[in-house]
Scaffold this motif. Structure first.
Motif, PDB file in Angstrom:
ATOM      1  N   UNK A  18       0.553   5.597   8.189  1.00 55.06           N
ATOM      2  CA  UNK A  18       0.166   6.352   6.996  1.00 55.06           C
ATOM      3  C   UNK A  18       1.380   6.741   6.151  1.00 55.06           C
ATOM      4  N   UNK A  19       2.548   6.850   6.771  1.00 55.89           N
ATOM      5  CA  UNK A  19       3.778   7.079   6.006  1.00 55.89           C
ATOM      6  C   UNK A  19       4.039   5.861   5.107  1.00 55.89           C
ATOM      7  N   UNK A  20       3.889   4.666   5.663  1.00 57.98           N
ATOM      8  CA  UNK A  20       4.067   3.445   4.863  1.00 57.98           C
ATOM      9  C   UNK A  20       2.999   3.346   3.773  1.00 57.98           C
ATOM     10  N   UNK A  21       1.771   3.739   4.096  1.00 58.23           N
ATOM     11  CA  UNK A  21       0.718   3.727   3.083  1.00 58.23           C
ATOM     12  C   UNK A  21       1.091   4.639   1.918  1.00 58.23           C
ATOM     13  N   UNK A  22       1.644   5.780   2.205  1.00 57.48           N
ATOM     14  CA  UNK A  22       2.099   6.688   1.136  1.00 57.48           C
ATOM     15  C   UNK A  22       3.216   6.055   0.317  1.00 57.48           C
ATOM     16  N   UNK A  23       4.130   5.349   0.978  1.00 59.43           N
ATOM     17  CA  UNK A  23       5.200   4.647   0.253  1.00 59.43           C
ATOM     18  C   UNK A  23       4.608   3.566  -0.640  1.00 59.43           C
ATOM     19  N   UNK A  30       4.287   3.456  -9.519  1.00 56.06           N
ATOM     20  CA  UNK A  30       5.427   3.056 -10.362  1.00 56.06           C
ATOM     21  C   UNK A  30       5.235   1.680 -10.985  1.00 56.06           C
ATOM     22  N   UNK A  31       4.772   0.709 -10.169  1.00 54.07           N
ATOM     23  CA  UNK A  31       4.764  -0.699 -10.591  1.00 54.07           C
ATOM     24  C   UNK A  31       3.409  -1.190 -11.101  1.00 54.07           C
ATOM     25  N   UNK A  32       2.345  -0.480 -10.773  1.00 55.12           N
ATOM     26  CA  UNK A  32       1.020  -0.881 -11.227  1.00 55.12           C
ATOM     27  C   UNK A  32       0.329  -1.900 -10.342  1.00 55.12           C
ATOM     28  N   UNK A  33       0.900  -2.233  -9.206  1.00 56.22           N
ATOM     29  CA  UNK A  33       0.298  -3.192  -8.266  1.00 56.22           C
ATOM     30  C   UNK A  33       0.832  -2.925  -6.866  1.00 56.22           C
ATOM     31  N   UNK A  34       0.252  -3.610  -5.889  1.00 57.11           N
ATOM     32  CA  UNK A  34       0.642  -3.430  -4.476  1.00 57.11           C
ATOM     33  C   UNK A  34       1.364  -4.649  -3.914  1.00 57.11           C
ATOM     34  N   UNK A  35       1.852  -5.532  -4.764  1.00 52.45           N
ATOM     35  CA  UNK A  35       2.505  -6.755  -4.312  1.00 52.45           C
ATOM     36  C   UNK A  35       4.007  -6.511  -4.117  1.00 52.45           C
ATOM     37  N   UNK A  70     -10.824  -0.335  10.834  1.00 55.74           N
ATOM     38  CA  UNK A  70     -11.666  -0.122   9.647  1.00 55.74           C
ATOM     39  C   UNK A  70     -11.127   0.994   8.739  1.00 55.74           C
ATOM     40  N   UNK A  71     -10.559   2.030   9.317  1.00 57.33           N
ATOM     41  CA  UNK A  71     -10.003   3.128   8.517  1.00 57.33           C
ATOM     42  C   UNK A  71      -8.800   2.645   7.714  1.00 57.33           C
ATOM     43  N   UNK A  72      -7.932   1.861   8.347  1.00 54.12           N
ATOM     44  CA  UNK A  72      -6.763   1.326   7.641  1.00 54.12           C
ATOM     45  C   UNK A  72      -7.191   0.358   6.548  1.00 54.12           C
ATOM     46  N   UNK A  73      -8.143  -0.494   6.865  1.00 49.92           N
ATOM     47  CA  UNK A  73      -8.658  -1.450   5.878  1.00 49.92           C
ATOM     48  C   UNK A  73      -9.190  -0.714   4.656  1.00 49.92           C
ATOM     49  N   UNK A  74      -9.997   0.301   4.888  1.00 48.86           N
ATOM     50  CA  UNK A  74     -10.566   1.065   3.782  1.00 48.86           C
ATOM     51  C   UNK A  74      -9.481   1.778   2.981  1.00 48.86           C
ATOM     52  N   UNK A  75      -8.474   2.333   3.667  1.00 51.06           N
ATOM     53  CA  UNK A  75      -7.393   3.034   2.975  1.00 51.06           C
ATOM     54  C   UNK A  75      -6.636   2.084   2.051  1.00 51.06           C
ATOM     55  N   UNK A  76      -6.368   0.870   2.525  1.00 50.20           N
ATOM     56  CA  UNK A  76      -5.663  -0.111   1.692  1.00 50.20           C
ATOM     57  C   UNK A  76      -6.537  -0.566   0.528  1.00 50.20           C
ATOM     58  N   UNK A  79      -6.717   1.819  -2.506  1.00 55.49           N
ATOM     59  CA  UNK A  79      -5.617   1.830  -3.487  1.00 55.49           C
ATOM     60  C   UNK A  79      -5.477   0.501  -4.220  1.00 55.49           C
ATOM     61  N   UNK A  80      -6.383  -0.450  -3.953  1.00 60.94           N
ATOM     62  CA  UNK A  80      -6.361  -1.723  -4.674  1.00 60.94           C
ATOM     63  C   UNK A  80      -5.439  -2.761  -4.076  1.00 60.94           C
TER      64      UNK A  80
END
Length: 107
Positions: A18-23, A30-35, A70-76, A79-80
């Motif tokens: 979840x720390x990485x998810x916050x990052x 900042x960038x407008x995407x998750x790539x 499933x919780x991690x999948x939904x969290x990701x 955020x798109x």
């Protein structure tokens, strides 16, 4: 006692995840995407983590063991997150078109 150790270990893993998810969320803000590039110099661990999430997603889709719950999948997905960088819902094409339009406007 063994179960308590396993539980504590899992809690540590979840906290790191979840720390990485916050990052990643900060990156997206900042960038407008998750790539995130794998070799993202400001935070190389984030780029590797993003790649790992995509790998774990592929394992899950193939019915193999995966750390993507499933919780991690939904969290990701909330955020798109793009599961495939090659088929990112038109993001790459849109980016190319944005640059093309900028070039046309420059003339």
């Amino acid at each position: 006692n063994l179960e308590a150790k396993k539980s504590k270990h899992q809690n540590t893993i979840d906290e790191k995840w979840f720390k990485r998810l916050n990052e990643l969320t900060d990156f997206k803000d900042r960038e407008g995407h998750c790539r995130v590039p794998v070799n993202f110099k400001p935070n190389p661990s984030l780029g590797k983590w993003v790649r790992t999430q995509r790998e774990q997603y592929m394992y899950m889709k193939k019915g193999k063991k995966s750390s993507l719950t499933p919780i991690r999948l939904q969290a990701l997905e909330t955020i798109g997150f793009s599961w495939s960088i090659n088929k990112s819902n038109g993001c790459q094409r849109k980016t190319w078109m944005d640059h093309y339009d900028q070039l046309k406007a420059f003339k």
